[in-house]
Design an enzyme around this catalytic site. Structure first.
Site, PDB file in Angstrom:
ATOM      1  N   ASP A  50     -10.097   9.768  35.242  1.00 39.89           N
ATOM      2  CA  ASP A  50      -9.513   9.731  36.582  1.00 39.89           C
ATOM      3  C   ASP A  50      -9.571  11.109  37.231  1.00 39.89           C
ATOM      4  O   ASP A  50      -9.885  11.245  38.416  1.00 39.89           O
ATOM      5  CB  ASP A  50      -8.058   9.270  36.515  1.00 39.89           C
ATOM      6  CG  ASP A  50      -7.919   7.754  36.449  1.00 39.89           C
ATOM      7  OD1 ASP A  50      -8.949   7.063  36.517  1.00 39.89           O
ATOM      8  OD2 ASP A  50      -6.788   7.270  36.321  1.00 39.89           O
ATOM      9  N   VAL A  51      -9.249  12.141  36.468  1.00 37.18           N
ATOM     10  CA  VAL A  51      -9.256  13.507  36.986  1.00 37.18           C
ATOM     11  C   VAL A  51     -10.674  13.913  37.387  1.00 37.18           C
ATOM     12  O   VAL A  51     -10.892  14.499  38.460  1.00 37.18           O
ATOM     13  CB  VAL A  51      -8.681  14.488  35.949  1.00 37.18           C
ATOM     14  CG1 VAL A  51      -8.795  15.927  36.435  1.00 37.18           C
ATOM     15  CG2 VAL A  51      -7.218  14.153  35.647  1.00 37.18           C
TER      16      VAL A  51
END
Length: 370
Positions: free
Chosen positions: A166-167
């Protein structure tokens, strides 16, 4: 830097909201739209066992600083009209709907850009616009090869303890948005930016990808050891029971390490003289290093190693991390809540902003929509 920028966040969980916080940290006005029927961003309910917080859970607070929250039910015509009004004045919309849902709700790029040709619509998805599967970080870690590689040899496959995909996807989305902003300055037109978790993950495999694609070597579990360098990522225990990690990147650094450990003959051993040899003989290498490292206390050894400019460090817990001076610079504080900045680059034109604490659900609805 972005004080004149307006961002409308139609995203939840981690990837999309972290992009929203990025723009908030640079001065943009960020309005987070949440569904009152479902309780808003689902991460408001993702609490640790025993966590005592309001609707701003620790998880929610990780990526929602500097925003204002409005609650709107997009299945209702009146609320949808409010979103259209907000989008007509926005520079950027951040969305994280699974394929087809934005169209059903009438908040897709085609619908919102009709009244705002300068709008940049940034969409993040699990598998791209043609695949309806919902994207979750843990599943992407598995399907993108991370879990297969992660763990101890012979042990179970492990996901990383943060939602790193996600990051990474968020950073890719930021890049796309910034390019779209640059292009808009040149053309006056907005654009649609799309990033999928699976492609962001695959693009981030770097040397592990080319170990397979170029060298034909299928990456395997190696604990924290590096597949191409040794001793790099290897962990050792000192006399006082502390764990340290080494990241020796050159033959010269290895020679200096051997001198510090008072075993200079090891640097000339044919098994360890070159990095290639050390990678081939990693087990013997680690065994010999551990027999010497266990004789030194962690502080004394790390001090000596740093004096010789050899990369090494302590294995630190979260409390120790945030006692580090360089990390303390990233802390945010407001309303008794502490958080961490997402933008860490230092630029002369970027001024420090005192960000609002993460918002309560619908905290700013009347202020913004009335």
């Amino acid at each position: 830097m972005f004080s004149d920028l307006k961002v409308l966040e139609l995203a939840s969980v981690l990837a999309g909201p972290s992009v929203g916080q990025f723009f908030a940290e640079l001065g943009a006005e960020v309005i987070k739209v949440e569904n009152p029927v479902t309780g808003g961003d689902v991460t408001r309910t993702w609490k640790l066992a025993g966590e005592r917080t309001d609707d701003r859970s620790a998880y929610f607070c990780s990526v929602n600083w500097g925003k204002r929250s409005v609650t709107l039910d997009l299945t209702l015509e009146q609320d949808r009209a409010s979103v259209y009004e907000l989008a007509s004045k926005a520079d950027i919309v951040i969305a994280s709907y699974k394929p087809g849902d934005a169209e059903k709700l009438g908040v897709d790029y085609a619908a919102l850009s009709k009244q705002n040709m300068r709008l940049i619509y940034a969409q993040i998805s699990g598998y791209g616009p043609e695949n309806p599967r919902v994207g979750y970080d843990a599943i992407i870690q598995a399907e993108a090869g991370f879990m297969f590689m992660n763990g101890e040899p012979g042990g179970p496959s492990l996901k990383m303890p943060v939602a790193l995909v996600d990051v990474l996807a968020a950073h890719h989305l930021k890049e796309g948005i910034l390019l779209a902003l640059l292009n808009r300055e040149r053309t006056g037109k907005g654009d649609k930016v799309e990033v999928s978790l699976i492609q962001a993950a695959a693009a981030s495999l770097v040397n592990q990808a080319t170990n397979w694609l170029v060298a034909g070597k299928l990456p395997q579990k190696q604990g924290s050891a590096h597949p191409n360098i040794a001793p790099y990522g290897d962990v050792y225990t000192t006399a006082d029971g502390q764990e340290i990690i080494l990241a020796v990147g050159s033959d010269r650094q290895f020679q200096d390490l051997c001198a510090i450990l008072e075993m200079p003959e090891m640097a000339h051993d044919h098994r360890f003289k070159t990095n290639t040899a050390r990678v081939e003989n990693r087990m013997d290498l680690n065994g010999l290093l551990q027999t010497r490292i266990i004789l030194y206390t962690a502080d004394a050894l790390i001090t000596a190693i740093h004096r010789m400019k050899i990369p090494a460090g302590f294995i630190q817990n979260m409390q120790q991390v945030f006692d580090t001076p360089e990390v303390k610079e990233l802390l945010l504080n407001d309303q008794g809540i502490t958080g961490v900045k997402s933008f860490v680059a230092k630029l002369g034109g970027v001024k420090k902003i005192n960000l609002l604490a993460p918002p309560g659900l619908g905290e700013h609805t009347k202020e913004i929509t009335s």
